[in-house]
Design a protein around this motif. Structure first.
Motif, PDB file in Angstrom:
ATOM      1  N   PHE A   1      16.639   5.575  10.800  1.00  0.00           N
ATOM      2  CA  PHE A   1      16.185   6.397   9.776  1.00  0.00           C
ATOM      3  C   PHE A   1      15.397   6.731   9.074  1.00  0.00           C
ATOM      4  CE2 PHE A   1      17.581   6.611   5.271  1.00  0.00           C
ATOM      5  CZ  PHE A   1      18.003   7.391   5.095  1.00  0.00           C
TER       6      PHE A   1
ATOM      7  N   LEU B   1       8.273   1.656  -3.549  1.00  0.00           N
ATOM      8  CA  LEU B   1       8.039   0.170  -3.295  1.00  0.00           C
ATOM      9  C   LEU B   1       6.310   0.185  -2.855  1.00  0.00           C
ATOM     10  CD1 LEU B   1       8.752  -2.235  -4.434  1.00  0.00           C
ATOM     11  CD2 LEU B   1      10.774  -0.837  -3.243  1.00  0.00           C
ATOM     12  N   SER B   2       5.952   1.532  -2.041  1.00  0.00           N
ATOM     13  CA  SER B   2       4.815   1.670  -1.179  1.00  0.00           C
ATOM     14  C   SER B   2       3.837   2.448  -2.383  1.00  0.00           C
ATOM     15  CB  SER B   2       4.732   2.615  -0.354  1.00  0.00           C
ATOM     16  OG  SER B   2       3.260   2.474   0.607  1.00  0.00           O
TER      17      SER B   2
ATOM     18  N   ARG C   1      -5.815   3.313   1.292  1.00  0.00           N
ATOM     19  CA  ARG C   1      -5.332   2.361  -0.108  1.00  0.00           C
ATOM     20  C   ARG C   1      -4.753   1.319   0.976  1.00  0.00           C
ATOM     21  NH1 ARG C   1      -0.184   3.230  -1.307  1.00  0.00           N
ATOM     22  NH2 ARG C   1       0.135   3.183   2.179  1.00  0.00           N
TER      23      ARG C   1
ATOM     24  N   TYR D   1       3.597  -7.110   4.424  1.00  0.00           N
ATOM     25  CA  TYR D   1       3.591  -6.009   3.309  1.00  0.00           C
ATOM     26  C   TYR D   1       4.495  -5.415   2.488  1.00  0.00           C
ATOM     27  CZ  TYR D   1       1.523  -1.495   1.564  1.00  0.00           C
ATOM     28  OH  TYR D   1       1.656  -0.289   0.521  1.00  0.00           O
ATOM     29  N   HIS D   2       5.088  -5.635   1.276  1.00  0.00           N
ATOM     30  CA  HIS D   2       6.262  -6.083   0.610  1.00  0.00           C
ATOM     31  C   HIS D   2       8.286  -4.654   0.793  1.00  0.00           C
ATOM     32  CE1 HIS D   2       5.844  -3.518  -3.068  1.00  0.00           C
ATOM     33  NE2 HIS D   2       5.010  -5.246  -3.543  1.00  0.00           N
ATOM     34  N   PRO D   3       6.951  -3.270   0.980  1.00  0.00           N
ATOM     35  CA  PRO D   3       7.165  -1.881   1.346  1.00  0.00           C
ATOM     36  C   PRO D   3       7.911  -2.589   3.179  1.00  0.00           C
ATOM     37  CG  PRO D   3       5.693  -1.541   0.027  1.00  0.00           C
ATOM     38  CD  PRO D   3       5.269  -3.305   0.411  1.00  0.00           C
TER      39      PRO D   3
ATOM     40  N   TYR E   1      12.825   8.157   0.056  1.00  0.00           N
ATOM     41  CA  TYR E   1      13.643   6.605   0.606  1.00  0.00           C
ATOM     42  C   TYR E   1      12.463   5.211   0.130  1.00  0.00           C
ATOM     43  CZ  TYR E   1      12.644   3.576   5.447  1.00  0.00           C
ATOM     44  OH  TYR E   1      13.293   3.077   6.635  1.00  0.00           O
ATOM     45  N   HIS E   2      13.933   4.781  -0.193  1.00  0.00           N
ATOM     46  CA  HIS E   2      13.146   3.531  -1.482  1.00  0.00           C
ATOM     47  C   HIS E   2      12.124   2.770  -1.129  1.00  0.00           C
ATOM     48  CE1 HIS E   2      15.378   0.297   0.357  1.00  0.00           C
ATOM     49  NE2 HIS E   2      16.515   0.799   0.173  1.00  0.00           N
ATOM     50  N   PRO E   3      11.872   2.112   0.488  1.00  0.00           N
ATOM     51  CA  PRO E   3      10.292   2.222   0.955  1.00  0.00           C
ATOM     52  C   PRO E   3       9.246   2.115   0.377  1.00  0.00           C
ATOM     53  CG  PRO E   3      12.309   0.919   2.770  1.00  0.00           C
ATOM     54  CD  PRO E   3      12.620   2.872   1.704  1.00  0.00           C
TER      55      PRO E   3
ATOM     56  N   CYS F   1      10.424  11.147   1.932  1.00  0.00           N
ATOM     57  CA  CYS F   1      11.995  11.855   1.544  1.00  0.00           C
ATOM     58  C   CYS F   1      12.072  11.093   3.297  1.00  0.00           C
ATOM     59  CB  CYS F   1      11.916  13.291   1.749  1.00  0.00           C
ATOM     60  SG  CYS F   1      10.845  13.109  -0.037  1.00  0.00           S
ATOM     61  N   ASP F   2      13.614  10.751   2.787  1.00  0.00           N
ATOM     62  CA  ASP F   2      14.955  10.829   4.212  1.00  0.00           C
ATOM     63  C   ASP F   2      14.980  12.012   4.956  1.00  0.00           C
ATOM     64  OD1 ASP F   2      16.748  10.757   2.856  1.00  0.00           O
ATOM     65  OD2 ASP F   2      17.224   8.639   2.011  1.00  0.00           O
TER      66      ASP F   2
ATOM     67  N   CYS G   1      12.068   9.716  10.095  1.00  0.00           N
ATOM     68  CA  CYS G   1      12.926  11.056   9.919  1.00  0.00           C
ATOM     69  C   CYS G   1      12.584  11.408   9.745  1.00  0.00           C
ATOM     70  CB  CYS G   1      14.651  11.243  11.138  1.00  0.00           C
ATOM     71  SG  CYS G   1      15.252  10.117  11.526  1.00  0.00           S
ATOM     72  N   ASP G   2      12.357  12.145   9.094  1.00  0.00           N
ATOM     73  CA  ASP G   2      12.055  13.106   7.893  1.00  0.00           C
ATOM     74  C   ASP G   2      13.170  14.345   7.296  1.00  0.00           C
ATOM     75  OD1 ASP G   2      11.950  15.963   9.365  1.00  0.00           O
ATOM     76  OD2 ASP G   2       9.713  15.907   9.871  1.00  0.00           O
ATOM     77  N   LEU G   3      12.642  14.826   6.571  1.00  0.00           N
ATOM     78  CA  LEU G   3      13.722  15.172   5.717  1.00  0.00           C
ATOM     79  C   LEU G   3      14.546  16.847   6.951  1.00  0.00           C
ATOM     80  CD1 LEU G   3      12.231  17.970   3.796  1.00  0.00           C
ATOM     81  CD2 LEU G   3      11.859  15.822   2.852  1.00  0.00           C
TER      82      LEU G   3
ATOM     83  N   LEU H   1      11.197  -3.781   2.900  1.00  0.00           N
ATOM     84  CA  LEU H   1      12.160  -3.379   2.570  1.00  0.00           C
ATOM     85  C   LEU H   1      13.047  -2.148   3.736  1.00  0.00           C
ATOM     86  CD1 LEU H   1      13.972  -3.331  -0.366  1.00  0.00           C
ATOM     87  CD2 LEU H   1      11.775  -4.394   0.149  1.00  0.00           C
ATOM     88  N   SER H   2      11.742  -1.453   4.827  1.00  0.00           N
ATOM     89  CA  SER H   2      12.101  -0.896   5.645  1.00  0.00           C
ATOM     90  C   SER H   2      12.568  -1.664   6.803  1.00  0.00           C
ATOM     91  CB  SER H   2      10.679  -0.319   5.815  1.00  0.00           C
ATOM     92  OG  SER H   2      11.113   1.022   7.096  1.00  0.00           O
TER      93      SER H   2
END
Lengths: 142, 142, 142, 142
Positions: C11, B26-27, D10, A21-23, B21-23, B14-15, C14-16, A26-27
């Protein structure tokens, strides 16, 4: 020399068609980026919590060449292409055995978590990143 | 006309520095891609399970312009740039209010889940995708 | 003896608010469950693809005792409490240093991917699971 | 009356055996918990950023009754079982059509992000939660 690390494609990284799964890729890459910094002794935790800096991504160009499937072991070869004043250009080639699976060019910037503006690389981080520096004259990271 | 859909940035997206969080971006994009197909009446479930086809991504070029924070509502504007024999080029501009947050150019290919080779778009899917067709003469998707 | 494995809190886990995001804990646990099977030589990939069996979870009782933060190294101690005809009861104690962070009791069942019904543990898998068997007379997994 | 919200399963929520990946269920639940607070006008963003409070989970008891597959629409029926001084007990029944798919009992606590100790529910949040209060004399949340 690139920074190199291997990671298996986990059950939870695959989609219902059986491929990655592409995301999730990235993770995995976030983990790889984090591990490269740790390899020269500066953890992201220290950067974020003690130095109050963040590492947002500015751009990513990704090419998926072959699908990876559950159980494949992915090797990430991270080439540092440029260390700018506050920026970092990486090119990562991901392989399974002899096959290139995907490649990514990333541009990251160092920012202050307080001012949200770019801030120059501290000397110790710059020195660490430059261990992996291999400029690619013919390659351009957007 | 682009395909347009809005989604809030969720707590889990969110990170720990408080931005997306960029992944997770993408999701969200996978959901947006899926919703565009559903908008013309062909679900991915039907494509995958009944027609035995997959939709792997070949390339993605992403530019992150501004960070998004928890609670922001992201609007995805998906422009179909090209519908090839078996490929699809999309350009998506993601905005929060008047600000562009990130943009992505994607190339997707239709494959057979049995032969793992590319396969031409069925007429109903091609017709659906072409509803959103807006070629960009000056833009190139890698 | 429990099956034991350590994993850093990443990283992206973890949440915000800076602590572990609980769905990320469950994703780590899936990896731990998978690793326990691999430790006695039977991969989930083989179970799923070659033997056409799945391992759905029937129940999970989770107690979060202390928060974990970015960079903590979590040690998962997995105790096999019961190996039934087609079921498996696990109790996992997750520690950071000397502190218990969370505990989970899970019940898993082996099913056929073709009939979607429970199916008895093959002898090799049963033998592998029983390596870690430590019945807890006073503990009950729902 | 429970708080009720529906969400589709999803593509990215499913594993390679074609059913829901359980960490994805928990991520959906976080969204549902967040939406319940928003339904009475107090966003988690306000709680976390303006009021400097967090909402960690203390315990979760989950029973998976039937698998859900890609495309299923899950309806979350959230019953508030108890609003304590600083705690909250929820019981959520998740259905697809007439079938119960999974149920979860959760205990959440309100904490100060500064002292990391429990802190009483502010009156407006307590009033909002009590809209959905339906004590279950015969049910016990651990």
């Amino acid at each position: 020399m690139p920074f190199t690390i291997s990671k298996p494609l986990r059950f939870g990284d695959c989609d219902l068609t059986g491929i990655a799964y592409h995301p999730a890729y990235l993770s995995m890459l976030v983990d790889v980026n984090e591990a490269m910094f740790a390899s020269f002794g500066v953890t992201w935790k220290e950067i974020m919590f003690d130095r109050r800096m963040g590492l947002p991504t500015l751009s990513m160009n990704i090419l998926f060449t072959k699908p990876a499937v559950y159980g494949d072991v992915l090797t990430f070869n991270v080439h540092v292409r440029k260390v700018g004043r506050a920026s970092l250009e990486l090119e990562t080639v991901v392989t399974v055995g002899a096959d290139v699976i995907w490649t990514i060019q990333q541009k990251i910037v160092l920012t202050s978590l307080d001012t949200h503006r770019s801030t120059p690389w501290p000397d110790d981080i710059r020195a660490g990143l430059e261990r992996y520096l291999e400029p690619a004259a013919d390659k351009k990271v957007i």
